[in-house]
Design an enzyme around this catalytic site. Structure first.
Site, PDB file in Angstrom:
ATOM      1  N   GLU A 186       0.806  -1.231   0.000  1.00  0.00           N
ATOM      2  CA  GLU A 186       0.000   0.000   0.000  1.00  0.00           C
ATOM      3  C   GLU A 186       0.835   1.276   0.000  1.00  0.00           C
ATOM      4  O   GLU A 186       0.701   2.122   0.907  1.00  0.00           O
ATOM      5  CB  GLU A 186      -0.947   0.014   1.203  1.00  0.00           C
ATOM      6  CG  GLU A 186      -1.955  -1.103   1.205  1.00  0.00           C
ATOM      7  CD  GLU A 186      -2.937  -1.022   2.379  1.00  0.00           C
ATOM      8  OE1 GLU A 186      -2.831  -0.086   3.182  1.00  0.00           O
ATOM      9  OE2 GLU A 186      -3.801  -1.905   2.471  1.00  0.00           O
ATOM     10  N   GLU A 368      -5.461  -8.413   0.920  1.00  0.00           N
ATOM     11  CA  GLU A 368      -6.126  -8.015   2.172  1.00  0.00           C
ATOM     12  C   GLU A 368      -7.596  -7.755   1.888  1.00  0.00           C
ATOM     13  O   GLU A 368      -7.944  -7.051   0.938  1.00  0.00           O
ATOM     14  CB  GLU A 368      -5.566  -6.698   2.743  1.00  0.00           C
ATOM     15  CG  GLU A 368      -4.241  -6.810   3.423  1.00  0.00           C
ATOM     16  CD  GLU A 368      -3.793  -5.486   4.049  1.00  0.00           C
ATOM     17  OE1 GLU A 368      -4.660  -4.643   4.377  1.00  0.00           O
ATOM     18  OE2 GLU A 368      -2.580  -5.308   4.185  1.00  0.00           O
TER      19      GLU A 368
HETATM   20  O1  IFM Z   1      -4.046  -2.869   9.306  1.00  0.00           O
HETATM   21  C1  IFM Z   1      -4.066  -2.347   8.014  1.00  0.00           C
HETATM   22  C2  IFM Z   1      -2.900  -2.889   7.204  1.00  0.00           C
HETATM   23  O2  IFM Z   1      -1.679  -2.634   7.821  1.00  0.00           O
HETATM   24  C3  IFM Z   1      -2.883  -2.246   5.846  1.00  0.00           C
HETATM   25  N1  IFM Z   1      -4.164  -2.333   5.186  1.00  0.00           N
HETATM   26  C4  IFM Z   1      -5.341  -1.987   5.938  1.00  0.00           C
HETATM   27  C5  IFM Z   1      -5.349  -2.692   7.293  1.00  0.00           C
HETATM   28  C6  IFM Z   1      -6.606  -2.280   8.097  1.00  0.00           C
HETATM   29  O3  IFM Z   1      -6.591  -0.911   8.301  1.00  0.00           O
END
Ligand code: IFM
Length: 461
Positions: A186, A368
């Site tokens: 990210e 994710e």
């Molecule tokens: O916890 C975070 C992760 O580190 C990066 N993506 C989003 C998740 C939830 O906010």
């Protein structure tokens, strides 16, 4: 989760009643996994020669983190990784995505390595492989060594070389056993939050700093891809990008332009350059002063997969006083929302998958997806997180629609295996399939863990 079901008693009936999405038409070999990141779970912040990272510094600045929480201990995964692998086995996942803590293996970011830190990831990887779980390694999940921040961090063009050297260390050490490697997690989030909005480390609010960091992270990505390709036989290299539709709040042209700018920064500033060698039109002129001849070719290197992180749409309105012309807004009250206020919109997940498929033409792994809540352990000693089950069920079904629509989705990783340190929210928000009692470090698989295990079992072919 048989081992822990015995402790927790039978799963509530409603869990068993929840319809599992039908995955029978999905591609064979679809990969189910779970994700974590180093700073959020490892703890052991001062153990065995780990150096300080920018998050160790940031969490100690007054008012930065809810309740003054830190990642010093977190889930103590550094000392409990075997217990956590046992939980993954119970889930039945085929893959585990984790990140290496750069300050643990190179305490000053470059130069002398830390043998104990390197050994930890050897143990983790070997134990995963022994459990039949494929390790997916991410090089950078936001924990830059503080010593490099002191030299300018991502604002310094030299950061691309520092990152490439770190990638080479990781590749030489683990590349015999780890084939799926991502450069950054990210970049659209940690640059915007860390350099403009001042919500995350290193805690800067400066448009020029942001643009410099953006370009140098892109350069670092390209340099690392080349190193990984050279040093890891059979490497499958990707990068992981958040991807959320950006919705204007307000019906003025300026609000629509603000949402387009947020979209450029959040969604496109990294993959467009890394995959198609072009900055989004909204940023192209602004980034020009930080580029040198040949940079776009240095950044745009062949990739094997697109890691997509998705939670919900995000919202913006025009704000002429803001550094990038937009104000970040909460989801409106009319939108269905999770316990922590994030929008619930599986259709936008489906559309995002189809859009990423069309734009970038790479196999997609959802690296994710999941939801945060604040749910405690109930009187029976269980965590009956039916909202998480409903969320996951809806999003997995939406992924099925995207597959049916032609999106080349190859795998899905839930964020997250464990409740963990949720950045500015500290431990106040819980994203895990497994509850962590931070006082005792006891792990309690939630109802959603049983649901996910059932989904994976039901998909086996
Ligand atoms: O916890 C975070 C992760 O580190 C990066 N993506 C989003 C998740 C939830 O906010």
């Amino acid at each position: 989760m048989p081992a822990t079901e015995a402790e927790a008693g039978p799963a509530p009936a409603v869990v068993d009643a929840a319809p599992t999405p039908d995955t029978s038409a999905w591609p064979a070999g679809f990969l189910w996994g779970v994700s974590t990141s180093a700073y959020q779970i490892e703890g052991g912040a001062r153990d065995d020669g780990r150096g300080p990272g920018i998050w160790d510094t940031y969490v100690r600045q007054r008012g930065r983190i809810a309740n003054g929480d830190t990642g010093d201990v977190a889930c103590d995964h550094y000392h409990r990784h075997r217990e956590d692998i046992a939980l993954m086995r119970e889930l039945g996942v085929g893959a585990y995505r984790f990140s290496v803590a750069w300050p643990r293996v190179l305490p000053r970011g470059r130069g002398a390595t830390n043998a104990a830190g390197l050994d930890f990831y050897d143990r983790l990887i070997d134990d995963l492989l022994a459990a039949g779980i494929e390790p997916w390694l991410c090089l950078y999940h936001w924990d830059l060594p503080q010593a490099l921040q002191d030299l300018g961090g991502w604002e310094a063009r030299d950061s691309a070389g520092w990152f490439a050297d770190y990638a080479a260390l990781v590749a030489r050490r683990y590349g015999d056993r780890v084939k799926h490697i991502a450069t950054f997690n990210e970049p659209g989030v940690f640059t915007l939050f860390g350099f403009v909005l001042d919500w995350q480390a290193p805690g800067i609010r400066d448009r020029a700093a942001y643009l410099r960091a953006m370009h140098h992270v892109n350069l670092a990505h390209g340099a690392a891809v080349d190193v990984l390709r050279d040093l890891v036989p059979g490497a499958r290299i990707g990068a992981i990008h958040n991807r959320q539709p950006c919705v204007p709040l307000g019906d003025q042209d300026a609000d629509r332009a603000a949402a387009r700018m947020l979209d450029a920064c959040w969604n496109r500033a990294f993959p467009d350059v890394q995959i198609d060698a072009a900055y989004p039109a909204e940023l192209a002129a602004a980034i020009e002063p930080y580029q040198q001849a040949g940079d776009l070719a240095r950044i745009c290197r062949p990739l094997d997969w697109f890691g997509l992180n998705h939670y919900s749409p995000i919202y913006a309105r025009a704000d002429a006083t803001a550094p990038l012309g937009f104000a970040w807004c909460d989801a409106p009250a009319t939108v269905p929302r999770t316990a922590i206020g994030w929008g619930i919109d599986p259709e936008s997940f489906r559309d995002t998958l189809l859009d990423v498929h069309r734009r970038y033409r790479l196999p997609i792994y959802v690296t994710e997806n999941g939801t945060g809540d604040i749910l405690p352990v109930d009187a029976r000693g269980e965590v009956a997180d039916h909202d998480r089950i409903a969320f996951l069920r809806g999003y997995v079904a939406a992924m099925g629609e995207a597959l049916a629509g032609g999106a080349d989705v190859r795998g899905y990783f839930v964020w997250s295996l464990l409740d963990n340190f949720e950045w500015g929210a500290g431990y106040s928000q819980r994203f895990g399939l497994v509850h962590v009692d931070y006082a005792t470090q006891r792990r309690i698989p939630k109802a959603s863990a049983r649901w996910y295990a059932g989904l994976i079992r039901g998909s086996a072919r």
